[in-house]
Design an enzyme around this catalytic site. Structure first.
Site, PDB file in Angstrom:
ATOM      1  CE  LYS A  54     -14.409 -34.368 -33.315  1.00 11.46           C
ATOM      2  NZ  LYS A  54     -13.043 -33.847 -33.456  1.00 11.46           N
ATOM      3  CD  GLN A  98      -9.803 -35.442 -32.987  1.00 14.45           C
ATOM      4  OE1 GLN A  98     -10.705 -35.204 -33.784  1.00 14.45           O
ATOM      5  NE2 GLN A  98      -9.818 -34.979 -31.759  1.00 14.45           N
ATOM      6  CG  ASP A 121     -11.260 -29.003 -36.890  1.00 14.55           C
ATOM      7  OD1 ASP A 121     -12.136 -29.117 -36.031  1.00 14.55           O
ATOM      8  OD2 ASP A 121     -10.468 -29.910 -37.216  1.00 14.55           O
TER       9      ASP A 121
HETATM   10  N1  GUN Z   1      -8.706 -32.057 -30.812  1.00 17.26           N
HETATM   11  C1  GUN Z   1      -9.368 -31.524 -29.768  1.00 17.26           C
HETATM   12  N2  GUN Z   1     -10.391 -30.757 -30.191  1.00 17.26           N
HETATM   13  C2  GUN Z   1     -10.381 -30.807 -31.541  1.00 17.26           C
HETATM   14  C3  GUN Z   1     -11.186 -30.228 -32.563  1.00 17.26           C
HETATM   15  O1  GUN Z   1     -12.130 -29.466 -32.314  1.00 17.26           O
HETATM   16  N3  GUN Z   1     -10.845 -30.555 -33.845  1.00 17.26           N
HETATM   17  C4  GUN Z   1      -9.801 -31.351 -34.150  1.00 17.26           C
HETATM   18  N4  GUN Z   1      -9.533 -31.590 -35.435  1.00 17.26           N
HETATM   19  N5  GUN Z   1      -9.023 -31.898 -33.232  1.00 17.26           N
HETATM   20  C5  GUN Z   1      -9.326 -31.632 -31.929  1.00 17.26           C
END
Ligand code: GUN
Length: 296
Positions: A54, A98, A121
């Site tokens: 990311k 995350q 998110d």
């Molecule tokens: N863990 C797995 N997929 C995601 C996501 O799209 N966002 C976040 N913050 N954590 C994740």
């Protein structure tokens, strides 16, 4: 049947080109740079990889990003303090913590602490509600939104089709259902959601024109569960032991790709299907957050 592979990497890179242009336009016309904060609590190896991806992609697109690594022993208050500081930081338009955090962390409380306008998110109840209502001034959740884009850009119109979602997680299954049933272009599907307590699951999956597997079980969907000509979207990323690989494991989806791909019309591979789309839609949301916060 001739089966097509939905190339998520290719579609994601087309979206990145569009996002990069939006970032350049924001700089040129408004002297603004979108900023994204990525918070990782703990040492989960897969999460570390995702967070790294990311941050790297942000840099490629011209998005300012800030990585916050907190130890696995962090307290709830320490994580909340970081979120609060980011909420107040005008350089940061999007905040992502995350998932999953270590067990001592109350994730629901952390999510609620993020300002809804920075919740890229779409985990905050305000944004989940806006999504369900079809309101456009919130965010769409990255993985389900990415799947909607994969369908659209592969020429699959869900309207009037029976979409069957396997899995009811807050991150994928539930919002996937909400996006597919919207009265909106690119949606209008009839949706069935199956999950771990569904009896005779194949009775439902065999009816699917569009089958979306997000259950987190390696190669759960087998050919006998799929209708001829279905479109199959595989959200799973599972590590299975494989002594023939140098790293000792290989990645497989929730779909038994080799057998199911012989039966369906279109299918996403793992890796290279849904995964790249999640990051593409996150970058899209970071730009959207910057625009919303500046009334653009
Ligand atoms: N863990 C797995 N997929 C995601 C996501 O799209 N966002 C976040 N913050 N954590 C994740």
């Amino acid at each position: 049947m001739e089966t097509g592979i939905i190339d998520g990497k290719l579609i994601a890179s087309a979206i990145h080109v569009e996002t990069k242009q939006e970032v350049a336009d924001l700089k040129a016309n408004h002297n603004l740079q979108p900023g994204l904060a990525v918070v990782l609590v703990g040492e989960d190896p897969a999460s570390k990889v995702y967070v790294g991806m990311k941050v790297k992609k942000s840099a490629e697109l011209g998005i300012f990003s800030k990585k916050h690594l907190l130890s696995k022993d962090s307290t709830q208050d320490q994580v909340l303090a970081v979120v609060n500081e980011l909420n107040d930081n005008p350089e940061i338009h999007g905040i992502l913590v995350q998932s999953p955090p270590p067990p001592q962390i109350d994730e629901a409380e952390i999510v609620r602490a993020i300002k809804p306008e920075k919740d890229v998110d779409c985990f905050h109840p305000v944004n989940v509600g806006k999504m369900l209502l079809g309101e456009e001034d919130g965010f769409l959740p990255c993985t389900p939104h990415g799947i909607m884009m994969l369908l659209e850009r592969s020429g699959v119109d869900p309207s009037g089709k029976h979409a069957v979602v396997i899995g009811r997680s807050n991150i994928v299954g539930k919002p996937m259902m909400a996006l597919l049933i919207q009265k909106a272009k690119g949606a209008n599907a009839t949706v069935t959601v199956c999950h771990s307590r569904t009896a005779n699951i194949a009775d439902y999956t065999k009816q699917a024109d569009i089958l979306i597997a997000a259950i987190g079980k390696p190669e759960f969907v087998t050919a006998d569960m799929v209708k001829d000509g279905a479109v199959v979207i595989d959200v799973g990323i599972n590590r299975v032991d494989d002594a023939t690989r140098e790293r000792g494991y290989r990645l497989v989806g929730d779909v038994a790709f080799d057998e199911v791909s012989k039966k369906c019309s279109l299918i996403t591979p793992v890796p290279g299907g849904v995964g790249p789309m999640t990051i593409a839609m996150l970058m899209h949301n970071a730009v959207k957050a910057c625009k919303l916060q500046n009334n653009i």
